[in-house]
Design an enzyme around this catalytic site. Structure first.
Site, PDB file in Angstrom:
ATOM      1  N   CYS A  29     -11.897  46.971  16.295  1.00 52.55           N
ATOM      2  CA  CYS A  29     -10.551  46.564  15.825  1.00 52.55           C
ATOM      3  C   CYS A  29      -9.881  45.632  16.834  1.00 52.55           C
ATOM      4  O   CYS A  29      -9.090  44.773  16.452  1.00 52.55           O
ATOM      5  CB  CYS A  29      -9.644  47.763  15.656  1.00 52.55           C
ATOM      6  SG  CYS A  29     -10.253  49.045  14.582  1.00 52.55           S
TER       7      CYS A  29
HETATM    8  N1  LIG Z   1      -9.817  47.409  11.989  1.00 47.29           N
HETATM    9  C1  LIG Z   1      -9.021  48.440  12.265  1.00 47.29           C
HETATM   10  O1  LIG Z   1      -9.272  49.556  11.846  1.00 47.29           O
HETATM   11  N2  LIG Z   1      -7.890  48.198  12.928  1.00 47.29           N
HETATM   12  C2  LIG Z   1      -6.990  49.205  13.364  1.00 47.29           C
HETATM   13  C3  LIG Z   1      -5.591  48.871  13.027  1.00 47.29           C
HETATM   14  C4  LIG Z   1      -4.607  49.896  13.503  1.00 47.29           C
HETATM   15  C5  LIG Z   1      -3.182  49.549  13.185  1.00 47.29           C
HETATM   16  N3  LIG Z   1      -2.265  50.470  13.793  1.00 47.29           N
HETATM   17  C6  LIG Z   1      -2.957  49.539  11.697  1.00 47.29           C
HETATM   18  O2  LIG Z   1      -2.573  50.577  11.154  1.00 47.29           O
HETATM   19  O3  LIG Z   1      -3.124  48.499  11.072  1.00 47.29           O
END
Ligand SMILES: NC(=O)NCCC[C@H](N)C(=O)O
Length: 405
Positions: A396
């Site tokens: 991510c």
């Molecule tokens: N690719 C991913 O799973 N990204 C994590 C994103 C975390 C962020 N706090 C969200 O909820 O979008």
């Protein structure tokens, strides 16, 4: 000519886009956590140290690291005429509707942030009303507002560079995000892909101005011919139909098949890459929780449009068909249900593969990490106590720009 080349999840990573968590994290408060998609407030100093360790581990392994804030600052330095246009658009997208406040914020940013990088970081951080020193005597809004509130909200999820814009082969999807807070992040994608010399000319397969949402965490480049996309909390099937048509209609794209994985709609499983990542030619990490209910669809080109059919079989057999050889699915938590749920929540299945069998993982997921090591994988372990509070792991936090072919 596109500066982007990502036709695999595992081929040696050459260039990656990151964002170092900044003061936007200081503007998280308990009552904004839900709206801003955080589960707790990270300790910024430690989050930055952890992130620097992550970036350094990548550099130590031959990856060139680029920061989103630097690319955006370079665009503004090279094209000073874009600064006003960007600032007005950013103010509008922050939801500032009154002429008076639009002007106050415009002047505040122009006067106080002459340096392009400081300016870009400030747009990420947000603005507290107390910073603006408005004359309260001529505005009812100012008089009744709490003296300390965010006039422009922060963008704390920017360090998850995987999601707002996603590389697909030699192209990019500049995403329409599921949430209001994350939709604001894609403004940087709009500018860097239009103006940065490294990214200018990259074919755009999806626009942030489209209606349906899609996020990069759902997009996996299986190989040059096969792309996987999750149908999830964050990605709607309508967006997949649209992006599929655009990819198939690009004569330069070798992608022949898009697999749509229908995963449960929940926060724990927000993107496909929170439950499933490729880690070697024949290995994937997987959260055992998605094994049962998974439905997969195959999308191929038909004339100018697309053809969709449901694919039957186990996940292994489906992957085997499209990857071209047998695969092994390694469950997060090593088969222990509690460990699997705990470690998936802290991104145990969300690894960043930087070469076949070589993966970056969070230190805290020690049960899963042991299983991976026992399977012969080469682990690059990074600290994760604070970064994980944002609910994202090494995949991510990184957007590959170039992998070897
Ligand atoms: N690719 C991913 O799973 N990204 C994590 C994103 C975390 C962020 N706090 C969200 O909820 O979008």
């Amino acid at each position: 000519m596109s500066g982007v080349n990502v036709k695999s999840e595992i081929k040696p990573l050459k260039k990656v886009l990151l964002h170092r968590p900044g003061k936007e994290l200081l503007n998280l408060t308990p009552n904004t956590l839900e709206e801003l998609l955080f589960d707790d407030i990270p300790f910024l100093k430690v989050a930055q140290e952890e992130h620097d360790a992550f970036a350094q581990a990548l550099r130590d392994n031959g990856v060139e690291v680029f920061y989103l804030e630097d690319l955006m600052a370079e665009v503004l330095e090279a094209n000073p005429e874009l600064r006003e246009q960007f600032l007005k658009q950013w103010i509008e997208e922050a939801g500032i509707r009154t002429d008076r406040y639009q002007k106050i914020i415009f002047d505040y940013m122009q006067e106080n942030y002459p340096d392009a990088k400081d300016f870009v970081l400030k747009t990420m951080e947000g603005i507290n009303l107390t910073e603006l020193h408005t004359d309260k005597s001529n505005s009812l809004v100012d008089l009744v507002s709490e003296s300390s509130k965010m006039v422009v909200a922060p963008m704390p999820n920017l360090y998850f560079t995987r999601d707002p814009f996603a590389m697909i082969g030699n192209g990019v999807s500049i995403n329409r995000m599921y949430s209001e807070t994350r939709n604001r992040e894609t403004i940087y994608g709009e500018y860097i892909f239009a103006h940065h010399p490294m990214l200018k000319g990259t074919p755009e397969y999806y626009s942030r101005y489209n209606t349906f949402h899609i996020e990069g965490g759902d997009i996996l480049n299986i190989n040059d011919k096969v792309l996987a996309i999750g149908i999830s909390q964050r990605t709607e099937p309508d967006a997949i139909d649209a992006i599929a048509k655009n990819i198939f209609n690009d004569p330069t794209s070798p992608i022949e098949t898009i697999l749509a994985f229908n995963i449960p709609n929940s926060r724990a499983f927000m993107h496909l890459d929170t439950v499933f990542t490729q880690i070697d030619t024949d290995k994937f990490t997987i959260h055992p929780g998605i094994m049962g209910p998974l439905t997969v669809f195959e999308i191929t080109a038909e004339g100018e449009g697309i053809k969709v059919k449901e694919v039957n079989g186990t996940l292994e057999s489906i992957l085997e068909t499209y990857v071209g050889h047998p695969v092994e699915l390694i469950p997060c938590g090593g088969g222990d249900r509690i460990a699997a749920e705990r470690e998936q929540w802290n991104d145990g299945s969300n690894t960043l593969c930087i070469a076949p069998g070589k993966i970056v993982v969070y230190e805290r997921n020690d049960v899963t990490n042991k299983v991976l090591r026992d399977k012969g994988l080469d682990l690059i372990i990074v600290p994760s106590a604070e970064l994980s509070r944002g609910r994202g792991g090494p995949r991510c936090m990184s957007m590959p720009i170039e992998r070897e072919d």
